[in-house]
Design a protein around this motif. Structure first.
Motif, PDB file in Angstrom:
ATOM      1  N   VAL A 177      66.466  72.091  12.603  1.00  0.00           N
ATOM      2  CA  VAL A 177      65.162  71.594  13.028  1.00  0.00           C
ATOM      3  C   VAL A 177      64.632  72.520  14.119  1.00  0.00           C
ATOM      4  O   VAL A 177      65.239  72.656  15.183  1.00  0.00           O
ATOM      5  CB  VAL A 177      65.231  70.148  13.535  1.00  0.00           C
ATOM      6  CG1 VAL A 177      63.913  69.754  14.195  1.00  0.00           C
ATOM      7  CG2 VAL A 177      65.533  69.200  12.380  1.00  0.00           C
ATOM      8  N   GLU A 178      63.513  73.180  13.836  1.00  0.00           N
ATOM      9  CA  GLU A 178      62.828  74.006  14.826  1.00  0.00           C
ATOM     10  C   GLU A 178      61.736  73.171  15.484  1.00  0.00           C
ATOM     11  O   GLU A 178      60.925  72.553  14.801  1.00  0.00           O
ATOM     12  CB  GLU A 178      62.214  75.227  14.155  1.00  0.00           C
ATOM     13  CG  GLU A 178      63.228  76.145  13.492  1.00  0.00           C
ATOM     14  CD  GLU A 178      62.571  77.117  12.533  1.00  0.00           C
ATOM     15  OE1 GLU A 178      62.414  78.294  12.903  1.00  0.00           O
ATOM     16  OE2 GLU A 178      62.220  76.680  11.419  1.00  0.00           O
ATOM     17  N   ALA A 179      61.726  73.165  16.806  1.00  0.00           N
ATOM     18  CA  ALA A 179      60.718  72.407  17.541  1.00  0.00           C
ATOM     19  C   ALA A 179      60.249  73.206  18.758  1.00  0.00           C
ATOM     20  O   ALA A 179      59.164  73.771  18.765  1.00  0.00           O
ATOM     21  CB  ALA A 179      61.261  71.046  17.949  1.00  0.00           C
ATOM     22  N   GLY A 180      61.102  73.270  19.785  1.00  0.00           N
ATOM     23  CA  GLY A 180      60.710  74.003  20.984  1.00  0.00           C
ATOM     24  C   GLY A 180      60.362  75.452  20.724  1.00  0.00           C
ATOM     25  O   GLY A 180      59.469  76.019  21.368  1.00  0.00           O
ATOM     26  N   GLU A 231      63.664  61.037  23.439  1.00  0.00           N
ATOM     27  CA  GLU A 231      63.155  59.878  24.171  1.00  0.00           C
ATOM     28  C   GLU A 231      62.203  59.048  23.310  1.00  0.00           C
ATOM     29  O   GLU A 231      61.455  58.231  23.833  1.00  0.00           O
ATOM     30  CB  GLU A 231      62.460  60.330  25.456  1.00  0.00           C
ATOM     31  CG  GLU A 231      63.418  61.045  26.419  1.00  0.00           C
ATOM     32  CD  GLU A 231      62.741  61.475  27.699  1.00  0.00           C
ATOM     33  OE1 GLU A 231      61.488  61.420  27.761  1.00  0.00           O
ATOM     34  OE2 GLU A 231      63.450  61.867  28.640  1.00  0.00           O
ATOM     35  N   TYR A 232      62.256  59.289  22.001  1.00  0.00           N
ATOM     36  CA  TYR A 232      61.416  58.569  21.032  1.00  0.00           C
ATOM     37  C   TYR A 232      59.921  58.688  21.370  1.00  0.00           C
ATOM     38  O   TYR A 232      59.145  57.774  21.147  1.00  0.00           O
ATOM     39  CB  TYR A 232      61.834  57.096  20.947  1.00  0.00           C
ATOM     40  CG  TYR A 232      63.181  56.917  20.296  1.00  0.00           C
ATOM     41  CD1 TYR A 232      63.317  56.824  18.914  1.00  0.00           C
ATOM     42  CD2 TYR A 232      64.341  56.867  21.064  1.00  0.00           C
ATOM     43  CE1 TYR A 232      64.555  56.688  18.311  1.00  0.00           C
ATOM     44  CE2 TYR A 232      65.597  56.723  20.472  1.00  0.00           C
ATOM     45  CZ  TYR A 232      65.689  56.635  19.102  1.00  0.00           C
ATOM     46  OH  TYR A 232      66.925  56.496  18.511  1.00  0.00           O
ATOM     47  N   GLN A 233      59.559  59.857  21.916  1.00  0.00           N
ATOM     48  CA  GLN A 233      58.151  60.146  22.130  1.00  0.00           C
ATOM     49  C   GLN A 233      57.556  60.686  20.827  1.00  0.00           C
ATOM     50  O   GLN A 233      58.276  61.160  19.944  1.00  0.00           O
ATOM     51  CB  GLN A 233      57.980  61.168  23.256  1.00  0.00           C
ATOM     52  CG  GLN A 233      58.470  60.688  24.607  1.00  0.00           C
ATOM     53  CD  GLN A 233      57.710  59.466  25.087  1.00  0.00           C
ATOM     54  OE1 GLN A 233      56.474  59.477  25.162  1.00  0.00           O
ATOM     55  NE2 GLN A 233      58.438  58.408  25.395  1.00  0.00           N
ATOM     56  N   GLY A 234      56.236  60.635  20.727  1.00  0.00           N
ATOM     57  CA  GLY A 234      55.608  61.129  19.512  1.00  0.00           C
ATOM     58  C   GLY A 234      54.119  61.325  19.692  1.00  0.00           C
ATOM     59  O   GLY A 234      53.480  60.678  20.526  1.00  0.00           O
ATOM     60  N   SER A 235      53.582  62.256  18.922  1.00  0.00           N
ATOM     61  CA  SER A 235      52.141  62.524  18.904  1.00  0.00           C
ATOM     62  C   SER A 235      51.887  63.488  17.754  1.00  0.00           C
ATOM     63  O   SER A 235      52.824  64.002  17.134  1.00  0.00           O
ATOM     64  CB  SER A 235      51.675  63.156  20.223  1.00  0.00           C
ATOM     65  OG  SER A 235      52.135  64.484  20.327  1.00  0.00           O
ATOM     66  N   ALA A 236      50.604  63.756  17.495  1.00  0.00           N
ATOM     67  CA  ALA A 236      50.271  64.710  16.444  1.00  0.00           C
ATOM     68  C   ALA A 236      50.785  66.099  16.782  1.00  0.00           C
ATOM     69  O   ALA A 236      50.983  66.933  15.887  1.00  0.00           O
ATOM     70  CB  ALA A 236      48.758  64.745  16.242  1.00  0.00           C
ATOM     71  N   GLY A 237      51.032  66.360  18.065  1.00  0.00           N
ATOM     72  CA  GLY A 237      51.528  67.668  18.478  1.00  0.00           C
ATOM     73  C   GLY A 237      53.033  67.792  18.503  1.00  0.00           C
ATOM     74  O   GLY A 237      53.563  68.879  18.731  1.00  0.00           O
ATOM     75  N   HIS A 238      53.771  66.683  18.249  1.00  0.00           N
ATOM     76  CA  HIS A 238      55.234  66.731  18.217  1.00  0.00           C
ATOM     77  C   HIS A 238      55.692  67.241  16.844  1.00  0.00           C
ATOM     78  O   HIS A 238      56.286  66.517  16.049  1.00  0.00           O
ATOM     79  CB  HIS A 238      55.820  65.348  18.510  1.00  0.00           C
ATOM     80  CG  HIS A 238      55.874  65.011  19.969  1.00  0.00           C
ATOM     81  ND1 HIS A 238      54.749  64.876  20.745  1.00  0.00           N
ATOM     82  CD2 HIS A 238      56.938  64.772  20.806  1.00  0.00           C
ATOM     83  CE1 HIS A 238      55.090  64.574  21.982  1.00  0.00           C
ATOM     84  NE2 HIS A 238      56.414  64.522  22.044  1.00  0.00           N
ATOM     85  N   LEU A 239      55.396  68.502  16.587  1.00  0.00           N
ATOM     86  CA  LEU A 239      55.684  69.095  15.279  1.00  0.00           C
ATOM     87  C   LEU A 239      57.133  69.576  15.209  1.00  0.00           C
ATOM     88  O   LEU A 239      57.742  69.924  16.222  1.00  0.00           O
ATOM     89  CB  LEU A 239      54.752  70.266  15.020  1.00  0.00           C
ATOM     90  CG  LEU A 239      53.247  69.958  15.038  1.00  0.00           C
ATOM     91  CD1 LEU A 239      52.442  71.236  14.930  1.00  0.00           C
ATOM     92  CD2 LEU A 239      52.875  69.007  13.912  1.00  0.00           C
ATOM     93  N   TYR A 240      57.662  69.613  13.999  1.00  0.00           N
ATOM     94  CA  TYR A 240      58.968  70.230  13.790  1.00  0.00           C
ATOM     95  C   TYR A 240      59.062  70.742  12.363  1.00  0.00           C
ATOM     96  O   TYR A 240      58.297  70.346  11.483  1.00  0.00           O
ATOM     97  CB  TYR A 240      60.112  69.262  14.117  1.00  0.00           C
ATOM     98  CG  TYR A 240      60.269  68.069  13.186  1.00  0.00           C
ATOM     99  CD1 TYR A 240      61.056  68.140  12.034  1.00  0.00           C
ATOM    100  CD2 TYR A 240      59.654  66.851  13.475  1.00  0.00           C
ATOM    101  CE1 TYR A 240      61.226  67.035  11.200  1.00  0.00           C
ATOM    102  CE2 TYR A 240      59.808  65.748  12.647  1.00  0.00           C
ATOM    103  CZ  TYR A 240      60.599  65.846  11.512  1.00  0.00           C
ATOM    104  OH  TYR A 240      60.763  64.751  10.670  1.00  0.00           O
ATOM    105  N   ARG A 241      60.023  71.645  12.168  1.00  0.00           N
ATOM    106  CA  ARG A 241      60.299  72.219  10.855  1.00  0.00           C
ATOM    107  C   ARG A 241      61.745  71.924  10.511  1.00  0.00           C
ATOM    108  O   ARG A 241      62.663  72.329  11.242  1.00  0.00           O
ATOM    109  CB  ARG A 241      60.064  73.730  10.865  1.00  0.00           C
ATOM    110  CG  ARG A 241      58.614  74.117  11.055  1.00  0.00           C
ATOM    111  CD  ARG A 241      58.459  75.630  11.216  1.00  0.00           C
ATOM    112  NE  ARG A 241      59.030  76.368  10.095  1.00  0.00           N
ATOM    113  CZ  ARG A 241      58.445  76.518   8.916  1.00  0.00           C
ATOM    114  NH1 ARG A 241      57.255  75.962   8.696  1.00  0.00           N
ATOM    115  NH2 ARG A 241      59.023  77.208   7.954  1.00  0.00           N
ATOM    116  N   LEU A 242      61.964  71.201   9.424  1.00  0.00           N
ATOM    117  CA  LEU A 242      63.310  70.885   8.954  1.00  0.00           C
ATOM    118  C   LEU A 242      63.636  71.765   7.753  1.00  0.00           C
ATOM    119  O   LEU A 242      62.943  71.713   6.736  1.00  0.00           O
ATOM    120  CB  LEU A 242      63.405  69.404   8.559  1.00  0.00           C
ATOM    121  CG  LEU A 242      64.640  69.006   7.741  1.00  0.00           C
ATOM    122  CD1 LEU A 242      65.919  69.212   8.541  1.00  0.00           C
ATOM    123  CD2 LEU A 242      64.505  67.558   7.254  1.00  0.00           C
ATOM    124  N   THR A 243      64.683  72.579   7.889  1.00  0.00           N
ATOM    125  CA  THR A 243      65.182  73.372   6.763  1.00  0.00           C
ATOM    126  C   THR A 243      66.542  72.821   6.365  1.00  0.00           C
ATOM    127  O   THR A 243      67.421  72.633   7.221  1.00  0.00           O
ATOM    128  CB  THR A 243      65.301  74.857   7.132  1.00  0.00           C
ATOM    129  OG1 THR A 243      63.996  75.350   7.484  1.00  0.00           O
ATOM    130  CG2 THR A 243      65.830  75.659   5.964  1.00  0.00           C
TER     131      THR A 243
END
Length: 674
Positions: A177-180, A231-243
Motif C-alpha cells: 500500500v503506497e500512501a505517504g 487513526e481511522y481518519q478519512g477524506s477524499a484526499g486520503h488516497l492509497y494504491r494497493l498492489t
C-alpha cells in the motif's frame, strides 16, 4: 525574503498559457490537492482528474522524465466570475508508454497563474482498477484478480476497506500500500484474515510512508485483506494504491549502489525472487547537484516480471567490497583513499559482534569526510560510525547525522594508520543490514541552491530571486552563474555572479510590460576555479515555506524537483519609485515617493520592507494602507551612518494569510554623504 511559489523542470520544455483570469483580491499560488487515479499501467491511456485551488485556470500537465504524454486537457468547471481562488479541477488523458520508467513521476499542473505545487503519478506494469464502494464489510469485499493495482481512498472517518483474493497452497502473496510516498496523509494499516475470520498477519506504515505485507498460503482458498488508516481518519484526499499479487518483491539489495555507468550484479532479498536471487542493473549518470549522496529509483527486470522500485546510490569514489579481514579490530580491511566500501553486517561465531573495520593511511593536516549510506537506501541498519587510531583508541564517533545514517569529519593530527568502524546502534546484524561507507579527503568545492523554486512574474513586475553558495573546505573564489531557460520577456537584473568569499547573490527577475503568459524550464549552474581548473556545479531548487510554531513563524526550505521560470497574468500590484537615485546626508532625512498600480479588486494593505539599507539608515513607514495607491517613504541617516552608495530593493507583499504571500519589488540607489 522571497516570493512563495511552486515549480517544474522538464528539459527544453516551453509551454504557452493563454486563459484569462477574472479580477480578484489576493491571488493564491495554484495548489494541487489530489491526483486521481494516482497512476496507470504501462501501455495504457488513463483519464486523470487533478483537483485543487486555482486549477480551473489549468492549461496543461507536465511530468518529470520520459514516457508520459498528455493527449488532451479540459477544465472540469469554469471558475465563477470574480471568484477568489476557487477550487477547481483539470481533467487530462495521459498516455503511459510501454517503456515508461516504473515508479513515481513528479508532475505539475500549468496554469495562467503559474505552475501548481508538485504531485506524483505512479507507473506500474500491472493492470489498474478503481476501488468499488461499498467494500466496508467482509460480505462487501471487492474481489481482486492479481496481479493488480487498485486506486483507492479511505474516503471518510472510520472507513475500512475489504478485499478478497483466492490463493493456491504455497503461493506467496505480496500486498503493498503506497500512501505517504504519493503525498497522502493516510497512515495505512493492513491485516489479513482467512475465510474463517482468523487474523494471519498485520503490517503498518509506522516508520515508513508506505506499508507492505507478505504471506504464504498454507492452504488453498479465499483470503481477506483489510485496509484502514491508523487513526481511522478519512477524506477524499486520503488516497492509497494497493498492489496485490505473487509478483517479485525486493526488500533489500547488495551492494547498495555503484559508480556512474557501472554494471552491477545485485544480490536480492525478498519474495518471489529467482534462484539464485540476483538481478543486473546499469547505473545512470551521476547527479551533478549531489554527486556523493544521490539516490536513484530503479526497478529490476527479473525472469518472472519487473520488481518493485528500489533506491540505489550513485557514488563518486572507487568501490571495494567487504572481506573477512574487515571483521577484526586488530587489523581491519586495508583500503586506499578515497574509497566507498560496500558491506553487510552478518555476525558469525560465538564472540560478540563488533562490526566492520577498515584501515587506511592519512596524512597530517588532511580533513577526512566519512559518510554512511544505509537507512536512506532502505537498509535495516541504524549505523554508528567510529574513527579509531592505529591502536584501536576512539577518536571520534557519530550516530545520527543524516536521518539514521552516520557522518563525521575529522582533522588528521598525525600521519599514520587510522581505522573506521561501522556497527549497528543496537548490535544487530543480518542480510538486510547493508551499507555503503565512503571515506574521502575533503577538498575545496561548493554547492549551489536557489529560491524561489519557481519564480513567477506578472507583466511589468519584478520579484526577488536568490542564488546561495555553500562553500566547502576553504573554497572562497568567485562563482560565475549561468541562468538558462528564462521565457521570452523575462530578464535577470543584477550581477550573475557570487563574489569571492560571499555566500549568496540577491537578484531580481523582471518581466517586460508586454510579456506574454508562458513558462519554461529553469536551469541554473555556477562555475568556479578550484586548483587551477574550472569546476561547474548545478544548482538545487529549494521550495520555500513558512511554518507557525507557537507564536513564531519560521522560514523553511527543502529541495524540490522541476523548477520553472514563469510569466503569469497581471500581478496583484506593481511597485514603482518616483526616482531611481537618492542622496541622503548624515543626520538628515530624504523622502521617496512610492506608487502602487493595483489590479482591479485588490484593495488590501501592502506591507513593505527594504533590503540593503546601509548601517545607521532607517526608513518609515513600512506599509501602504488599504485602498491607497501611493505613499511617501522617509529615509533617515543617523550620525554614524555608513558613507557610500547602496543599491536598495524595496519589497511589497500581497498577503494571502500569515503563512502565504507573494513579493513584488522596486529598486533605488541610495548615496549617503557627509
Amino acid at each position: 525574503m522571497h516570493r512563495l511559489t511552486r515549480a517544474i523542470l522538464i528539459g527544453g520544455l516551453s509551454v504557452i498559457m493563454s486563459r484569462g483570469l477574472s479580477a480578484e483580491a489576493q491571488t493564491a499560488v495554484p495548489h494541487l490537492a489530489s491526483v486521481f487515479p494516482t497512476g496507470g499501467q504501462r501501455g495504457t491511456t488513463v483519464e486523470v482528474t487533478f483537483s485543487g485551488v486555482n486549477l480551473s485556470y489549468g492549461t496543461s500537465v507536465v511530468f518529470e522524465g520520459q514516457g508520459l504524454t498528455v493527449e488532451s486537457v479540459k477544465q472540469d468547471t469554469t471558475p465563477p466570475a470574480n471568484a477568489k481562488n476557487p477550487d477547481g479541477k483539470l481533467i487530462a488523458k495521459i498516455h503511459v508508454a510501454a517503456d515508461a520508467a516504473l515508479g513515481r513521476h513528479a508532475l505539475r499542473v500549468l496554469t495562467s497563474l503559474g505552475p501548481s505545487d508538485v504531485g506524483s503519478f505512479v507507473v506500474r506494469q500491472w493492470p489498474e482498477i478503481a476501488e468499488k464502494e461499498p467494500n466496508n464489510t467482509r460480505d462487501q469485499a471487492q474481489t481482486l484478480a492479481p496481479p493488480i493495482t487498485v486506486a483507492a481512498a479511505s474516503n471518510q472517518v472510520e472507513d475500512v476497506d475489504w478485499y478478497r483474493i483466492t490463493a493456491k497452497q504455497g503461493e506467496t502473496f505480496v500486498f503493498q500500500v503506497e500512501a505517504g510516498s504519493i503525498g497522502s496523509p493516510m497512515t495505512p494499516i493492513l491485516s489479513l484474515q482467512d475465510s474463517n475470520g482468523h487474523e494471519l498477519a498485520t503490517a503498518g506504515a509506522l516508520a515508513h510512508p508506505d506499508a507492505t505485507l507478505a504471506f504464504t498460503a498454507s492452504k488453498a482458498g479465499d483470503y481477506f485483506l483489510i485496509v484502514h488508516d491508523l487513526e481511522y481518519q478519512g477524506s477524499a484526499g486520503h488516497l492509497y494504491r494497493l498492489t496485490a499479487g505473487t509478483m517479485p518483491y525486493i526488500t533489500g539489495v547488495f551492494p547498495l549502489g555503484g559508480m556512474p555507468g557501472a554494471s552491477l550484479n545485485l544480490t536480492l532479498t525478498g519474495y518471489n525472487l529467482p534462484s539464485p536471487p540476483v538481478g543486473k542493473v546499469i547505473m545512470p549518470a551521476d547527479n551533478p547537484i549531489a554527486p556523493s549522496s544521490s539516490l536513484v529509483p530503479m526497478a529490476i527486470a527479473l525472469p518472472n516480471g519487473w520488481s518493485n522500485v528500489v533506491l540505489l546510490n550513485v557514488g563518486s569514489s572507487p568501490g571495494v567490497q567487504a572481506t573477512e579481514a574487515q571483521a577484526s579490530s586488530k587489523s581491519g580491511q586495508r583500503v586506499n583513499l578515497p574509497v566507498t566500501a560496500d558491506g553487510r553486517l552478518t555476525a558469525s561465531g560465538t564472540a560478540p559482534f563488533q562490526g566492520h573495520f577498515y584501515r587506511f593511511r592519512a596524512e597530517k593536516g588532511q580533513r577526512l569526510v566519512c559518510e554512511v549510506m544505509a537507512r536512506r537506501a532502505g537498509s535495516s541498519l541504524d549505523s554508528v560510525l567510529t574513527l579509531l587510531n592505529a591502536n584501536g583508541q576512539e577518536l571520534a564517533s557519530n550516530d545520527d547525522a543524516l536521518g539514521k545514517d552516520s557522518r563525521l569529519e575529522f582533522a588528521v593530527p598525525e600521519t599514520g594508520d587510522y581505522i573506521a568502524r561501522i556497527a549497528d546502534l543496537n548490535g544487530r546484524a543480518g542480510p538486510d543490514f547493508t551499507y555503503r561507507l565512503s571515506i574521502k579527503i575533503a577538498l575545496p568545492d561548493f554547492n549551489l541552491a536557489f529560491t524561489p523554486d519557481c519564480p513567477a512574474v506578472g507583466p511589468g513586475d519584478r520579484i526577488p530571486f536568490t542564488v546561495t553558495a555553500t562553500r566547502l573546505y576553504g573554497f572562497d573564489g568567485t562563482i560565475d552563474l549561468d541562468i538558462a531557460g528564462l521565457p521570452s520577456g523575462l530578464h535577470v537584473v543584477g550581477p550573475s555572479q557570487i563574489g569571492a568569499g560571499r555566500s549568496e547573490v540577491g537578484l531580481l527577475l523582471a518581466a517586460d510590460g508586454n510579456a506574454s503568459v508562458q513558462a519554461s524550464a529553469l536551469r541554473i549552474s555556477g562555475t568556479g576555479t578550484i586548483g587551477g581548473k574550472k569546476v561547474t556545479r548545478g544548482a538545487q531548487s529549494l521550495k520555500e515555506e513558512f511554518v507557525k510554531v507557537g507564536d513564531q513563524i519560521n522560514r523553511t526550505t527543502h529541495p524540490t524537483k522541476l523548477p520553472f521560470a514563469v510569466v503569469t497574468l497581471p500581478s496583484d500590484f506593481l511597485l514603482k519609485t518616483g526616482v531611481d537615485t537618492l542622496t541622503l546626508g548624515v543626520g538628515k532625512t530624504v523622502d521617496l515617493a512610492i506608487t502602487v498600480t493595483r489590479k482591479a479588486g485588490f484593495t488590501a494593505k501592502i506591507p513593505l520592507s527594504a533590503l540593503g539599507l546601509p548601517a545607521g539608515v532607517s526608513v518609515t513607514p513600512l506599509e501602504i494602507p488599504e485602498n491607497k495607491s501611493d505613499v511617501k517613504l522617509t529615509f533617515k541617516a543617523e550620525g554614524n551612518a555608513a558613507i557610500g552608495e547602496a543599491k536598495l530593493t524595496l519589497i511589497g507583499r500581497s498577503v494571502l494569510d500569515e503563512l502565504h504571500h507573494t513579493e513584488h519589488a522596486a529598486t533605488v540607489t541610495l548615496t549617503v554623504t557627509k
